[in-house]
Scaffold this motif. Structure first.
Motif, PDB file in Angstrom:
ATOM      1  N   THR A  15       0.570  -1.107  -0.086  1.00 30.88           N
ATOM      2  CA  THR A  15       0.052   0.200  -0.019  1.00 30.88           C
ATOM      3  C   THR A  15       0.750   1.229  -0.023  1.00 30.88           C
ATOM      4  N   GLN A  16       2.156   0.989   0.194  1.00 27.82           N
ATOM      5  CA  GLN A  16       2.933   2.415   0.044  1.00 27.82           C
ATOM      6  C   GLN A  16       4.262   2.207  -0.081  1.00 27.82           C
ATOM      7  N   ARG A  20       4.367  -0.645  -3.182  1.00 21.34           N
ATOM      8  CA  ARG A  20       3.405  -0.049  -4.191  1.00 21.34           C
ATOM      9  C   ARG A  20       4.336   0.150  -5.454  1.00 21.34           C
ATOM     10  N   GLY A  37      -2.027  -5.571   2.107  1.00 21.66           N
ATOM     11  CA  GLY A  37      -1.967  -4.410   2.902  1.00 21.66           C
ATOM     12  C   GLY A  37      -2.853  -4.837   4.222  1.00 21.66           C
ATOM     13  N   ASP A  39      -4.720  -1.720   5.841  1.00 23.84           N
ATOM     14  CA  ASP A  39      -5.598  -0.725   5.843  1.00 23.84           C
ATOM     15  C   ASP A  39      -6.558  -0.898   4.641  1.00 23.84           C
ATOM     16  N   ARG A  42      -6.168   2.253   2.309  1.00 20.85           N
ATOM     17  CA  ARG A  42      -5.224   2.338   1.279  1.00 20.85           C
ATOM     18  C   ARG A  42      -4.779   1.222   0.285  1.00 20.85           C
ATOM     19  N   ALA A  45      -7.002   2.018  -2.457  1.00 19.94           N
ATOM     20  CA  ALA A  45      -6.445   2.982  -2.956  1.00 19.94           C
ATOM     21  C   ALA A  45      -5.564   2.747  -4.226  1.00 19.94           C
ATOM     22  N   VAL A  46      -4.432   1.807  -3.783  1.00 23.28           N
ATOM     23  CA  VAL A  46      -3.382   1.480  -4.473  1.00 23.28           C
ATOM     24  C   VAL A  46      -3.766   0.500  -5.492  1.00 23.28           C
ATOM     25  N   GLU A  49      -4.979   2.669  -8.173  1.00 24.76           N
ATOM     26  CA  GLU A  49      -3.980   3.286  -8.912  1.00 24.76           C
ATOM     27  C   GLU A  49      -3.353   2.310  -9.762  1.00 24.76           C
ATOM     28  N   ARG A 206       8.049   5.848   4.735  1.00 24.72           N
ATOM     29  CA  ARG A 206       7.661   6.422   5.951  1.00 24.72           C
ATOM     30  C   ARG A 206       8.699   5.789   7.185  1.00 24.72           C
TER      31      ARG A 206
END
Length: 281
Positions: A15-16, A20, A37, A39, A42, A45-46, A49, A206
């Motif tokens: 997810t990030q 990602r 993931g 979450d 998220r 969302a990915v 994307e 992160r």
């Protein structure tokens, strides 16, 4: 792209950050991507994307918190029930040094958090998915480790004395490397390869920023060597290796201590296969 023939890859921690980036890269290369993931927002969302970037991509999502082995088992059951094949597994999800590195955290089962997320969870996930991987062979397992490695203290595996988050992270990453070598030897001849790598130095993630470190490389620098281990035909028979980005390198010396690896495997199997109550070791 024909989704029935597209190689299928499961990416944890998608997810990030690096996960990602790997998902976007592999989808663009024609792979069906299974995104993990913890979450839901998220994860959705990915997935959106990836679908937007590669409109014909096959994308499916799987939700689980890897700090809970029960959730890992539930996700694995869902994957085995839904997926007809699995050509590669990228164990990328990670618990970094933490924003409060002197605060020792534990998993749902009471294990030290970094050891649980970075070692126990990928070990449990990989072993549970082995029937699908071997049935899909040739297949690959890629474990995203780190150049940051610290030897495991078998007298205090759960780091109850003198805890520090980055050191716990480094211990867990060495555990992942040791487990990689053990599983590669076990699977030799099955058509399933198992390799591990340090993708890039201090990527802009992160986790790096939370710990207070300054990123020095972009995510794309880590994507390329990781994806290479998934797709490069020249690595089709390479297994049981640790790479520093693109270079076949040497890990910490404890990774080559067969007695230490044996102790780790026995401990890991006991922790993963045992009760879901708090660990008292």
């Amino acid at each position: 792209m024909n989704p029935r023939t597209a190689p299928t890859v499961l990416i944890t921690g998608a997810t990030q950050g690096l996960g990602r980036g790997i998902a976007l890269d592999l989808a663009a290369k024609g792979h069906a991507v299974l995104l993990h993931g913890r979450d839901p927002a998220r994860l959705a969302a990915v997935a959106g994307e990836v679908r937007s970037a590669v409109p014909r991509a096959t994308v499916r999502t799987y939700l689980a918190d890897l700090a809970d082995l029960d959730q890992v088992r539930t996700m694995t059951d869902r994957i085995l029930a839904a997926e007809p094949r699995l050509d590669a597994l990228v164990n990328n999800a990670v618990a970094g040094g933490g924003a409060e590195p002197l605060r020792r955290e534990v998993s749902a089962q009471g294990h030290e958090l970094r050891f649980a997320v970075n070692h126990l969870a990928p070990h449990a996930l990989t072993r549970a998915l082995l029937p699908l991987l071997t049935a899909s062979a040739p297949a690959r397992v890629v474990n995203v480790a780190s150049i940051g490695q610290e030897p495991i203290d078998f007298d205090d595996v759960m780091f109850e004395e003198g805890y520090e988050g980055l050191r716990a992270y480094c211990r867990s990453k060495l555990a992942m490397i040791m487990a990689t070598f053990e599983l590669a030897a076990e699977l030799d001849g099955t058509g399933v390869t198992v390799n591990t790598l340090h993708p890039a130095h201090l990527m802009d993630t992160r986790g790096v920023r939370e710990y207070g470190l300054t990123p020095v490389t972009g995510i794309e620098e880590g994507v390329r060597p990781t994806v290479r281990l998934v797709v490069d035909p020249e690595l089709a028979h390479t297994t049981g290796r640790y790479f520093d980005r693109f270079t076949d390198a040497r890990a910490h010396e404890q990774a080559y201590d067969t007695a230490a690896r044996g102790r780790l495997v026995a401990l890991t199997d006991a922790l993963v296969g045992g009760s879901t109550g708090p660990n008292t070791e």
